[in-house]
Design an enzyme around this catalytic site. Structure first.
Site, PDB file in Angstrom:
ATOM      1  N   ASN A   1       0.839  -1.027  -0.145  1.00  0.00           N
ATOM      2  CA  ASN A   1       0.174   0.127   0.174  1.00  0.00           C
ATOM      3  C   ASN A   1       0.757   1.324  -0.069  1.00  0.00           C
ATOM      4  O   ASN A   1       1.585   1.315   0.938  1.00  0.00           O
ATOM      5  CB  ASN A   1      -0.848   0.227   1.441  1.00  0.00           C
ATOM      6  CG  ASN A   1      -1.732   1.110   1.305  1.00  0.00           C
ATOM      7  OD1 ASN A   1      -1.417   2.262   1.009  1.00  0.00           O
ATOM      8  ND2 ASN A   1      -3.004   0.740   1.702  1.00  0.00           N
TER       9      ASN A   1
ATOM     10  N   HIS B   1       0.957   6.226   1.757  1.00  0.00           N
ATOM     11  CA  HIS B   1       1.732   7.026   2.719  1.00  0.00           C
ATOM     12  C   HIS B   1       2.938   7.712   1.911  1.00  0.00           C
ATOM     13  O   HIS B   1       3.062   9.165   2.496  1.00  0.00           O
ATOM     14  CB  HIS B   1       2.365   6.288   3.761  1.00  0.00           C
ATOM     15  CG  HIS B   1       1.409   5.938   4.825  1.00  0.00           C
ATOM     16  ND1 HIS B   1       0.807   6.521   5.698  1.00  0.00           N
ATOM     17  CD2 HIS B   1       0.831   4.464   5.210  1.00  0.00           C
ATOM     18  CE1 HIS B   1      -0.019   5.919   6.389  1.00  0.00           C
ATOM     19  NE2 HIS B   1       0.103   4.571   6.084  1.00  0.00           N
TER      20      HIS B   1
ATOM     21  N   HIS C   1      -5.651   3.498  -1.610  1.00  0.00           N
ATOM     22  CA  HIS C   1      -7.195   3.761  -1.102  1.00  0.00           C
ATOM     23  C   HIS C   1      -7.337   5.236  -1.549  1.00  0.00           C
ATOM     24  O   HIS C   1      -7.043   6.407  -1.219  1.00  0.00           O
ATOM     25  CB  HIS C   1      -7.296   3.735   0.493  1.00  0.00           C
ATOM     26  CG  HIS C   1      -8.385   3.875   1.085  1.00  0.00           C
ATOM     27  ND1 HIS C   1      -8.639   3.770   2.600  1.00  0.00           N
ATOM     28  CD2 HIS C   1      -9.510   4.236   0.565  1.00  0.00           C
ATOM     29  CE1 HIS C   1      -9.848   4.078   2.734  1.00  0.00           C
ATOM     30  NE2 HIS C   1     -10.396   4.523   1.603  1.00  0.00           N
TER      31      HIS C   1
ATOM     32  N   ARG D   1      -9.439   7.874  -0.955  1.00  0.00           N
ATOM     33  CA  ARG D   1     -10.721   8.389  -0.019  1.00  0.00           C
ATOM     34  C   ARG D   1     -11.619   9.530  -0.724  1.00  0.00           C
ATOM     35  O   ARG D   1     -11.288  10.128  -1.183  1.00  0.00           O
ATOM     36  CB  ARG D   1     -10.017   8.542   1.154  1.00  0.00           C
ATOM     37  CG  ARG D   1      -9.178   7.798   2.051  1.00  0.00           C
ATOM     38  CD  ARG D   1      -8.576   8.104   3.259  1.00  0.00           C
ATOM     39  NE  ARG D   1      -9.710   8.257   4.309  1.00  0.00           N
ATOM     40  CZ  ARG D   1      -9.681   7.319   5.304  1.00  0.00           C
ATOM     41  NH1 ARG D   1      -8.733   6.448   5.483  1.00  0.00           N
ATOM     42  NH2 ARG D   1     -10.735   7.589   6.191  1.00  0.00           N
TER      43      ARG D   1
ATOM     44  N   ARG E   1      -7.445  12.554   0.902  1.00  0.00           N
ATOM     45  CA  ARG E   1      -6.272  13.157   1.638  1.00  0.00           C
ATOM     46  C   ARG E   1      -4.976  12.776   1.297  1.00  0.00           C
ATOM     47  O   ARG E   1      -4.183  13.416   1.652  1.00  0.00           O
ATOM     48  CB  ARG E   1      -6.583  12.848   3.263  1.00  0.00           C
ATOM     49  CG  ARG E   1      -6.611  11.305   3.658  1.00  0.00           C
ATOM     50  CD  ARG E   1      -6.722  11.234   4.831  1.00  0.00           C
ATOM     51  NE  ARG E   1      -8.027  11.211   5.555  1.00  0.00           N
ATOM     52  CZ  ARG E   1      -8.267  10.581   6.738  1.00  0.00           C
ATOM     53  NH1 ARG E   1      -7.518   9.689   7.223  1.00  0.00           N
ATOM     54  NH2 ARG E   1      -9.496  10.648   7.026  1.00  0.00           N
TER      55      ARG E   1
ATOM     56  N   GLU F   1      -8.696   0.237  -2.730  1.00  0.00           N
ATOM     57  CA  GLU F   1      -9.630   0.214  -1.514  1.00  0.00           C
ATOM     58  C   GLU F   1     -10.405   1.308  -1.668  1.00  0.00           C
ATOM     59  O   GLU F   1     -10.038   2.442  -1.933  1.00  0.00           O
ATOM     60  CB  GLU F   1      -8.858   0.617  -0.190  1.00  0.00           C
ATOM     61  CG  GLU F   1      -7.943  -0.814   0.003  1.00  0.00           C
ATOM     62  CD  GLU F   1      -6.889  -0.388   1.180  1.00  0.00           C
ATOM     63  OE1 GLU F   1      -7.119   0.764   1.949  1.00  0.00           O
ATOM     64  OE2 GLU F   1      -6.201  -1.180   1.557  1.00  0.00           O
TER      65      GLU F   1
ATOM     66  N   THR G   1      -7.936   3.582   8.168  1.00  0.00           N
ATOM     67  CA  THR G   1      -9.177   2.726   8.443  1.00  0.00           C
ATOM     68  C   THR G   1      -9.158   1.891   9.775  1.00  0.00           C
ATOM     69  O   THR G   1      -8.240   1.579  10.096  1.00  0.00           O
ATOM     70  CB  THR G   1      -9.175   1.512   7.256  1.00  0.00           C
ATOM     71  OG1 THR G   1      -8.885   2.107   6.198  1.00  0.00           O
ATOM     72  CG2 THR G   1     -10.616   0.882   7.113  1.00  0.00           C
TER      73      THR G   1
ATOM     74  N   GLU H   1     -11.160  -9.717   3.212  1.00  0.00           N
ATOM     75  CA  GLU H   1      -9.621  -9.456   3.660  1.00  0.00           C
ATOM     76  C   GLU H   1      -9.839  -9.173   5.318  1.00  0.00           C
ATOM     77  O   GLU H   1     -10.790  -8.472   5.680  1.00  0.00           O
ATOM     78  CB  GLU H   1      -9.031  -8.042   3.163  1.00  0.00           C
ATOM     79  CG  GLU H   1      -7.753  -7.675   3.567  1.00  0.00           C
ATOM     80  CD  GLU H   1      -7.343  -6.272   3.283  1.00  0.00           C
ATOM     81  OE1 GLU H   1      -7.473  -5.807   2.178  1.00  0.00           O
ATOM     82  OE2 GLU H   1      -6.704  -5.766   4.009  1.00  0.00           O
TER      83      GLU H   1
ATOM     84  N   HIS I   1      -3.496  -4.888   7.710  1.00  0.00           N
ATOM     85  CA  HIS I   1      -3.751  -3.707   8.497  1.00  0.00           C
ATOM     86  C   HIS I   1      -2.826  -4.197   9.770  1.00  0.00           C
ATOM     87  O   HIS I   1      -2.869  -5.024  10.421  1.00  0.00           O
ATOM     88  CB  HIS I   1      -5.079  -3.639   9.040  1.00  0.00           C
ATOM     89  CG  HIS I   1      -5.423  -2.093   9.207  1.00  0.00           C
ATOM     90  ND1 HIS I   1      -4.731  -1.517  10.388  1.00  0.00           N
ATOM     91  CD2 HIS I   1      -5.964  -1.367   8.285  1.00  0.00           C
ATOM     92  CE1 HIS I   1      -5.170  -0.125  10.204  1.00  0.00           C
ATOM     93  NE2 HIS I   1      -6.030   0.131   9.052  1.00  0.00           N
TER      94      HIS I   1
HETATM   95  N1  PXP Z   1      -5.658  -3.144   4.302  1.00  0.00           N
HETATM   96  C1  PXP Z   1      -6.844  -2.173   4.438  1.00  0.00           C
HETATM   97  C2  PXP Z   1      -8.053  -2.799   4.256  1.00  0.00           C
HETATM   98  C3  PXP Z   1      -6.397  -1.059   4.757  1.00  0.00           C
HETATM   99  O1  PXP Z   1      -7.481  -0.131   4.798  1.00  0.00           O
HETATM  100  C4  PXP Z   1      -5.028  -0.645   5.097  1.00  0.00           C
HETATM  101  C5  PXP Z   1      -4.582   0.768   5.447  1.00  0.00           C
HETATM  102  O2  PXP Z   1      -4.906   1.581   4.339  1.00  0.00           O
HETATM  103  C6  PXP Z   1      -4.179  -1.833   5.206  1.00  0.00           C
HETATM  104  C7  PXP Z   1      -4.411  -3.054   4.790  1.00  0.00           C
HETATM  105  C8  PXP Z   1      -2.775  -1.565   5.200  1.00  0.00           C
HETATM  106  O3  PXP Z   1      -2.772  -1.251   6.593  1.00  0.00           O
HETATM  107  P1  PXP Z   1      -1.214  -0.793   7.185  1.00  0.00           P
HETATM  108  O4  PXP Z   1      -0.830   0.555   6.675  1.00  0.00           O
HETATM  109  O5  PXP Z   1      -1.408  -0.612   8.794  1.00  0.00           O
HETATM  110  O6  PXP Z   1       0.131  -1.761   6.732  1.00  0.00           O
END
Ligand code: PXP
Length: 247
Positions: free
Chosen positions: A7, A10, A43, A45, A49, A70, A101, A151, A191
């Site tokens: 992901n 960030h 994601h 949003r 953001r 996402e 999330t 998931e 997550h």
């Molecule tokens: N899976 C989902 C559905 C999420 O919303 C997120 C955060 O955007 C992640 C995985 C990744 O989470 P993390 O950044 O804590 O690894």
């Protein structure tokens, strides 16, 4: 072997801190691809953001692994997703005040909204996943609305305060994964996963895909994205081999 979804939200968060053009999450996605990512996750949003519409559009063109978007069930985002056609969408709950999330999707109370949406995406050849807590009722409802993947939310495992709590959460995830598979669902997880806590998840859950963001991008600040992804892939490989040796 469990696949890695990286992901890159960030990277976009850092860019948006100055509302400028750098660092570009599209470049990050390409470097993650080179490091061996099996999936790139973003994601989009509703409040934009971090990831912007242009990021989705460009990533759809340059990502050569697989793009997982996402998203919430908001109509505007749904239409955008259907137009851009990522390979997979993962429905997540979305609240403006949250930092990330928080809980899983409440599929039980949103069945009527989710069922036609899942159908629409799947009819377009786009795989659908629902981000849920590993709870029996949510898993059953996920099956009922016709999703292919769930998931499972690993946040409670990741944030457990004690070793005993962590083991409980791991057991809950194992049960959730088993029950999902019994219902014919395919299982992803994610997550809060890090280089330190990913091992037991790989060994015990045997998910098809793990989606990891914050920890990989944090390490990437110091070692670079390609290396950070290679290191996470190495860990997943090691623990997949250990799981096979132990079974
Ligand atoms: N899976 C989902 C559905 C999420 O919303 C997120 C955060 O955007 C992640 C995985 C990744 O989470 P993390 O950044 O804590 O690894």
């Amino acid at each position: 072997m469990t696949k890695l979804g990286v992901n890159v939200d960030h990277v976009a968060t850092l860019r948006q801190a100055r509302r400028t053009y750098e660092p570009d999450p599209v470049t990050a996605a390409s470097l993650a691809d080179l490091g061996g990512a099996d999936i790139i996750t973003i994601h989009l949003r509703e409040d934009r953001r971090h990831i912007q519409d242009r990021d989705l559009r460009l990533m759809k063109q340059v990502v050569f692994s697989k793009l997982n978007l996402e998203m919430s069930v908001a109509r505007e985002i749904v239409e955008l997703a259907l137009a851009e056609r990522p390979e997979q969408v993962t429905f997540v709950p979305e609240r403006r005040q949250e930092v990330t999330t928080e809980g899983g999707l409440d599929v039980v109370s949103q069945r009527k909204v989710l069922a036609p949406l899942v159908k629409r995406f799947r009819e377009q050849g786009i795989a659908v996943s629902l981000f849920i807590d590993p709870e029996t009722q949510q898993i059953q409802a996920a099956r009922e609305v016709g999703t292919e993947f769930v998931e499972l939310h690993t946040g409670a495992y990741a944030n457990a305060g004690t070793e005993a709590q962590r083991q409980d959460m791991l057991e809950k995830l194992c049960q959730g994964a088993k029950f999902s598979r019994e219902l014919g669902l395919r299982v992803n997880a994610g997550h809060g996963l890090t280089y330190k806590n990913v091992g037991p998840i790989v060994e015990e859950i045997n998910a098809e895909e793990l989606h990891i963001g914050h920890s990989i991008i944090s390490r990437a600040v110091f070692v670079g994205i390609k290396k950070a992804v290679e290191e996470m892939k190495g860990l997943i490989y090691k623990h997949s081999v250990l799981a096979r040796a132990g079974s």
